[in-house]
Design a protein around this motif. Structure first.
Motif, PDB file in Angstrom:
ATOM      1  N   ASN A 162      -7.963  22.824  27.122  1.00 40.72           N
ATOM      2  CA  ASN A 162      -6.598  23.105  27.589  1.00 40.72           C
ATOM      3  C   ASN A 162      -5.656  23.529  26.470  1.00 40.72           C
ATOM      4  O   ASN A 162      -4.465  23.740  26.710  1.00 40.72           O
ATOM      5  N   TYR A 169      -6.726  20.103  37.296  1.00 40.07           N
ATOM      6  CA  TYR A 169      -7.276  21.379  36.870  1.00 40.07           C
ATOM      7  C   TYR A 169      -7.430  22.324  38.061  1.00 40.07           C
ATOM      8  O   TYR A 169      -7.676  21.897  39.183  1.00 40.07           O
ATOM      9  N   VAL A 204      -7.938  25.602  34.046  1.00 39.92           N
ATOM     10  CA  VAL A 204      -6.704  25.391  33.306  1.00 39.92           C
ATOM     11  C   VAL A 204      -5.891  24.337  34.047  1.00 39.92           C
ATOM     12  O   VAL A 204      -6.092  24.115  35.254  1.00 39.92           O
ATOM     13  N   THR A 205      -4.973  23.671  33.355  1.00 42.10           N
ATOM     14  CA  THR A 205      -4.118  22.687  34.024  1.00 42.10           C
ATOM     15  C   THR A 205      -3.145  23.378  34.965  1.00 42.10           C
ATOM     16  O   THR A 205      -2.639  24.455  34.675  1.00 42.10           O
ATOM     17  N   ARG A 229       1.144  18.892  32.563  1.00 45.34           N
ATOM     18  CA  ARG A 229       0.790  18.512  31.187  1.00 45.34           C
ATOM     19  C   ARG A 229       1.629  17.349  30.661  1.00 45.34           C
ATOM     20  O   ARG A 229       1.144  16.559  29.832  1.00 45.34           O
ATOM     21  N   LYS A 244      -0.422  26.995  26.781  1.00 43.72           N
ATOM     22  CA  LYS A 244      -1.661  26.349  27.238  1.00 43.72           C
ATOM     23  C   LYS A 244      -2.784  27.376  27.350  1.00 43.72           C
ATOM     24  O   LYS A 244      -2.547  28.586  27.428  1.00 43.72           O
TER      25      LYS A 244
END
Length: 349
Positions: free
Chosen positions: A79, A201, A221-222, A227, A249
């Motif tokens: 990430n 995710y 990816v988040t 985050r 990110k």
């Protein structure tokens, strides 16, 4: 540091974590802040490294004070990309790379395959073992000399979270480094919290920031806005830092996790023969076990980790009070930077 009594721990829960994380991740596959003096100084140079499945981007920075034979190789965790170590916002506080350069260490910040300045192979080809093999080649190249720099006699590798696992794989296999810094890492993963973070995710192609960027559906990816909870502690994180964290990110491939997480199963860390520093934030929801008890202070973290390292590792531990998982981005990160420098100076004397 005084020796702590060693007590062996059962491994059933760790193996369960690896299996659960792997299965869950595989099921997922089908600016408001402003930077402050963020441009790199003239003594930094891009250094691409060809590897079997592409090219790993890296930047070598030499201390302004003069030549050195000491270098730190820094890999970001999942990430994240190189900006985790070379953070552009208020760099005099949050930029770990600059802090190490100021302390007289050269740095090589490396992007794992698929992120940052590195190439983007099919996600299924990206593994922690492949990154560890590439890291070994990078270490050897630094010892020979590269990018106009003199050969480095002393090489320390540093990682965060997933890349701490990569560092363990490299150091336990090749025994060619002089020190290992493991951050966001422990043998006491908090399973519910790990699964909770994994639930945030999504496929990278579903995020507007990565739409049309050429990533296959295996890259994750988040989700936007997650985050802060996943990687930070509210009372020790600047909202502007979290905003920059979100804007910079990056993705990761879940195929990096199975072998990356095996670094916490014996005898992996027991095979590391170089000195080791383990660093966690006291409020790291991923690495500090239920109730954060493992990270109450450096002594409790040492007591937990010591059974998993041999005597040649000369284990040291450091806990950054109030910090979450991403210790580089905590308000008081300067304390951790100073601890790394003090440790590195002590092992390279």
């Amino acid at each position: 540091m005084a020796e702590q009594e060693r007590a062996r721990h059962p491994w059933t829960s760790v193996r369960a974590i690896v299996a659960c994380v792997t299965a869950t991740l595989m099921c997922l596959i089908p600016g408001g802040a402003h930077a402050d003096d963020a441009s790199p100084p003239d003594h930094c140079a891009a250094v691409p490294f060809p590897v079997p499945n592409g090219v790993m981007g890296a930047t070598l920075c030499l201390p302004a004070a003069g030549p050195t034979d000491r270098v730190m190789v820094l890999l970001p965790g999942s990430n994240y990309n190189h900006t985790y170590w070379d953070f552009p916002y208020v760099p005099q506080t949050y930029n770990f790379r600059r802090a190490m350069n100021a302390a007289g260490y050269a740095t090589l910040v490396v992007d794992r395959l698929g992120i940052g300045a590195s190439s983007r192979p099919p996600s299924m080809l990206v593994t922690a073992t492949g990154s560890a093999q590439a890291l070994h080649e990078i270490v050897q190249a630094l010892r020979r000399g590269l990018a106009g720099a003199q050969p480095f006699a002393k090489v320390i590798i540093g990682g965060h979270s997933l890349s701490s696992g990569i560092d363990v794989l490299e150091a336990s296999t090749y025994h060619d480094v002089d020190g290992v810094v493991l951050t966001g890492f422990s043998h006491a993963l908090n399973v519910p919290e790990v699964l909770g973070v994994m639930a945030t995710y999504q496929q990278a192609v579903q995020d507007p920031r990565f739409a049309g960027s050429g990533y296959d559906p295996g890259y994750l990816v988040t989700q936007p806005g997650t985050r802060a909870r996943d990687f930070h502690a509210p009372d020790d994180a600047d909202p502007d830092v979290i905003a920059v964290d979100e804007s910079t990110k990056d993705v990761f491939a879940p195929t990096e996790y199975p072998d990356g997480l095996t670094s916490t199963i014996p005898p992996m860390t027991n095979l590391v023969t170089a000195p080791v520093l383990v660093v966690n934030g006291s409020l790291d929801r991923l690495s500090c076990g239920p109730g954060y008890a493992v990270c109450a202070n450096a002594e409790t973290l040492y007591a937990t980790e010591a059974p998993f390292f041999g005597p040649t590792a000369r284990l040291r531990t450091f806990v950054l009070a109030g910090s979450g998982h991403s210790v580089n981005l905590a308000r008081n990160t300067a304390e951790y930077q100073a601890a790394v420098v003090e440790w590195a100076d002590s092992i390279l004397e």
